[in-house]
Design an enzyme around this catalytic site. Structure first.
Site, PDB file in Angstrom:
ATOM      1  N   ASP A  92       0.873  -1.179   0.000  1.00 19.19           N
ATOM      2  CA  ASP A  92       0.000   0.000   0.000  1.00 19.19           C
ATOM      3  C   ASP A  92       0.908   1.226   0.000  1.00 19.19           C
ATOM      4  O   ASP A  92       2.112   1.127   0.217  1.00 19.19           O
ATOM      5  CB  ASP A  92      -0.964  -0.049   1.195  1.00 19.19           C
ATOM      6  CG  ASP A  92      -2.204   0.815   0.965  1.00 19.19           C
ATOM      7  OD1 ASP A  92      -2.224   1.582  -0.026  1.00 19.19           O
ATOM      8  OD2 ASP A  92      -3.155   0.739   1.767  1.00 19.19           O
ATOM      9  N   ASP A 127      -3.649   7.053  -3.667  1.00 19.70           N
ATOM     10  CA  ASP A 127      -4.987   7.574  -3.947  1.00 19.70           C
ATOM     11  C   ASP A 127      -5.423   8.532  -2.843  1.00 19.70           C
ATOM     12  O   ASP A 127      -4.806   8.589  -1.786  1.00 19.70           O
ATOM     13  CB  ASP A 127      -5.993   6.422  -4.090  1.00 19.70           C
ATOM     14  CG  ASP A 127      -5.933   5.429  -2.952  1.00 19.70           C
ATOM     15  OD1 ASP A 127      -4.903   4.737  -2.812  1.00 19.70           O
ATOM     16  OD2 ASP A 127      -6.903   5.352  -2.174  1.00 19.70           O
TER      17      ASP A 127
HETATM   18  N1  GUN Z   1      -6.438   1.121   3.210  1.00 24.64           N
HETATM   19  C1  GUN Z   1      -7.683   1.231   3.698  1.00 24.64           C
HETATM   20  N2  GUN Z   1      -8.435   2.026   2.907  1.00 24.64           N
HETATM   21  C2  GUN Z   1      -7.637   2.437   1.903  1.00 24.64           C
HETATM   22  C3  GUN Z   1      -7.860   3.276   0.753  1.00 24.64           C
HETATM   23  O1  GUN Z   1      -8.939   3.821   0.519  1.00 24.64           O
HETATM   24  N3  GUN Z   1      -6.780   3.432  -0.082  1.00 24.64           N
HETATM   25  C4  GUN Z   1      -5.563   2.849   0.162  1.00 24.64           C
HETATM   26  N4  GUN Z   1      -4.567   3.039  -0.705  1.00 24.64           N
HETATM   27  N5  GUN Z   1      -5.362   2.070   1.220  1.00 24.64           N
HETATM   28  C5  GUN Z   1      -6.386   1.869   2.085  1.00 24.64           C
END
Ligand code: GUN
Length: 641
Positions: A92, A127
């Site tokens: 992420d 994002d």
């Molecule tokens: N982890 C939990 N929600 C989100 C999200 O909306 N975007 C991203 N990139 N990671 C998340």
């Protein structure tokens, strides 16, 4: 080996699918859950998690990048070595931290470059997170800016994840799904849903999932960010979610909470160890409570992760059986808001496009909720249209007469053949014409007493005012309008109308058709015309399967039939010889195609070349690039055709 980012469906049940997603470090079989790993504090090692069933994990590249020791090691040895796992790793991007702290010190490009440099298998765009409380304008900005950031990715074979945002606004979720699908990302998480999960806003959540799913590229996996609680998994998969991640297994463990299939319980309230728990043969409940904090957290995390993976196995088994709806129906009873979300989902009519005419599992009719099942609604619409289309008397045949005792059945057939009336029976509130009684789900169902009890006489009189409706308990006392017709012929014609939404069935099956029945069961087996075998009626679901001669009839009789795929010249010769149609050779396809139904294959000049079974719906067909689209039964160039 398939190209990275390829997503191939293995099995399906409506929108739910078992599929294989290719990444540089191996295949992820969906539906699945990626446990979240904090690279600073690894409680359960990836090795331990693999033993519980983990296939892939997710970690946070922002945490790695801003922690010098981690960043150095990751850049030198790669993220796989950093966390000690050589399977698929998704990273992420720091979006959530950016939301919580009001920004981070890196740009989208910084984060993407870093994720690539450390060898992540799925790299996530930075994002913009939206919450359910955001105004439309604010949420709209998040959608547009997130999309803009997809322009910063390079087409270099890396798998990028591009999050669908849009808060609680269906129109924004729809737009976000469309634009993100059109970008170069190959993986589509649904974001901004953690606050909905935490506040049990399941109805908002199902709406977000549905708006996103229906407008996303069907050949890309859909991931629900943060949605890994066993309570909500099955409903999400039914709505079309493929992947999840979960930090809850560890968060709950730290709070001394234990995940069960339908709820979370404080360890202090747990009276007994669940027999299925991997801890059951290691500790008594008191021993578990008395463990040192660190050891207890690890034990509870092990249990919690196992609970999540067990639920995923159950869901996969249900997809394979095509009984996921039945499972979800029971599952949503565990929380009132979950039930509300389910009822909302049942209201989505567009789900029907993805449903086959029959399922492997039998249809359980338990209560009126089952009337929202797409298979039920489709049958009801069809039966009412059939009755409306023929201005004849209606005769309701009582259950007593519809027993499998042959003498009664043949008596009924005799009455039918000498009359012009519409013979129906009550199947859970649907007046089903006699021609359809062997077709799924009528024969392949179990109905509760409540389903059988409805008052068909008054229902029909209301729907068709002015029409003669009478009940037939026995033949005495019923005056039937006279007529002359063949039951077997009318039966296959009606089934053809059902399968192909056409009224040209008498052209497919002319009056001279020869219909053979099984000696053992007395049910229709085959239909021939002249020398040619045209179709067989499947014993399992009472639906028609066409031969190549049958395909020619379908093609000739019904030029407007909406069940065709057109293939490129490259594929033509193979299909003529009876080989399967691959997605990549499809030039055009009808969006009305029903998965599992017979579909005509034509060449670029529109000439029929083969017939087979569609593996996906017409709505999905154009998205896929890899795998079999039509399982060809017969090519027109094969000898004998
Ligand atoms: N982890 C939990 N929600 C989100 C999200 O909306 N975007 C991203 N990139 N990671 C998340």
């Amino acid at each position: 080996m398939a190209e990275n980012g390829t997503f191939e469906i293995v099995d399906r049940d409506g929108l739910a699918r078992i599929a294989r997603f290719q990444t540089p470090h191996g295949i992820i079989e969906t539906p699945g859950v990626m446990p979240v790993i904090n690279p600073n504090i690894i409680v359960l090692s990836p090795g331990e998690m693999s033993k519980l069933g983990m296939q892939a994990l997710i970690t946070n590249s922002y945490i790695i990048k801003r922690t010098p020791e981690l960043a150095e090691k990751a850049l030198k040895q790669g993220v796989h070595s950093l966390v000690g796992f050589d399977g698929p790793i998704m990273t992420d991007s720091g979006t959530f931290q950016s939301f919580v702290y009001g920004g981070i010190e890196y740009t989208n490009k910084d984060m993407l470059d870093f994720q690539k440099s450390i060898g992540s298998d799925i790299c996530t765009i930075l994002d913009i997170f939206s919450t359910p409380d955001d105004s439309f304008t604010k949420a709209q900005y998040a959608v547009e800016e997130t999309y803009r950031r997809t322009h910063e990715i390079k087409d270099d074979g890396t798998i990028y994840a591009g999050t669908i945002q849009g808060s609680i606004y269906p129109s924004l979720r729809k737009r976000s799904a469309r634009i993100m699908s059109s970008s170069a990302v190959r993986y589509l998480p649904i974001g901004g849903v953690v606050p909905m999960l935490e506040s049990y806003s399941y109805a908002n959540l199902i709406s977000a999932i549905h708006s996103a799913k229906m407008n996303a590229d069907f050949s890309k996996p859909i991931h629900l960010f943060g949605g890994g609680h066993p309570m909500f998994l099955a409903l999400s998969v039914l709505a079309g979610v493929d992947m999840f991640d979960s930090a809850s297994y560890i968060k709950y463990a730290r709070d001394d909470r234990i995940l069960l299939q339908d709820r979370t319980v404080d360890l202090s309230d747990l009276e007994r160890m669940p027999a299925w728990s991997p801890l059951a043969d290691r500790y008594t409940i008191n021993e578990l409570r008395d463990l040192e904090k660190e050891e207890k957290t690890k034990a509870l995390a092990t249990h919690n992760l196992f609970a999540i993976f067990s639920e995923i196995s159950e869901i996969k088994q249900r997809i394979a059986e095509q009984s996921l709806r039945r499972y979800v129906k029971g599952k949503v009873r565990s929380h009132p808001y979950l039930k509300d979300a389910y009822l909302k989902f049942l209201g989505y009519k567009d789900v029907m496009h993805f449903e086959s005419y029959s399922r492997k599992a039998s249809f359980y009719y338990t209560d009126v909720e089952d009337r929202k099942d797409p298979i039920y609604s489709r049958l009801r619409n069809f039966c009412l249209a059939e009755i409306a289309g023929r201005d004849e008397d209606i005769v309701i045949v009582d259950d007593v007469l519809v027993s499998p005792v042959l003498s009664l059945e043949s008596d009924l057939v005799h009455a039918y053949e000498n009359s012009s009336a519409i013979f129906v029976k009550n199947w859970n509130g649907i007046p089903v014409p006699m021609e359809m009684w062997d077709t799924y789900p009528i024969q392949q169902s179990i109905s509760s007493f409540s389903g059988r009890r409805s008052n068909m006489l008054s229902t029909l009189s209301k729907i068709f005012p002015g029409r003669s409706v009478q009940k037939m308990r026995d033949r005495l006392g019923v005056r039937l309008p006279e007529g002359k017709r063949r039951f077997d012929l009318e039966k296959i014609r009606m089934i053809a109308r059902y399968q192909f939404s056409t009224d040209g069935s008498s052209m497919i099956f002319p009056d001279e058709s020869a219909i053979r029945t099984s000696k053992k069961t007395d049910r229709i087996r085959t239909v021939s015309y002249g020398e040619d075998l045209i179709a067989t009626l499947r014993a399992s679901d009472g639906l028609l399967t066409f031969t190549s001669a049958g395909a020619k009839l379908l093609d000739l009789a019904l030029p407007g039939l909406k069940c065709r795929v057109m293939v490129s010249d490259e594929s033509r010769e193979f299909n003529l010889q009876g080989k399967n149609v691959f997605f990549k050779f499809i030039v055009r396809s009808d969006k009305e195609i029903i998965p599992g139904n017979d579909t005509l294959v034509v060449d670029q000049s529109g000439k029929l070349i083969a017939i087979g079974k569609a593996t996906v719906s017409g709505k999905e067909m154009r998205y896929f690039k890899r795998g079999v689209a039509i399982d060809v039964r017969s090519g027109l160039g094969q000898s004998g055709n």
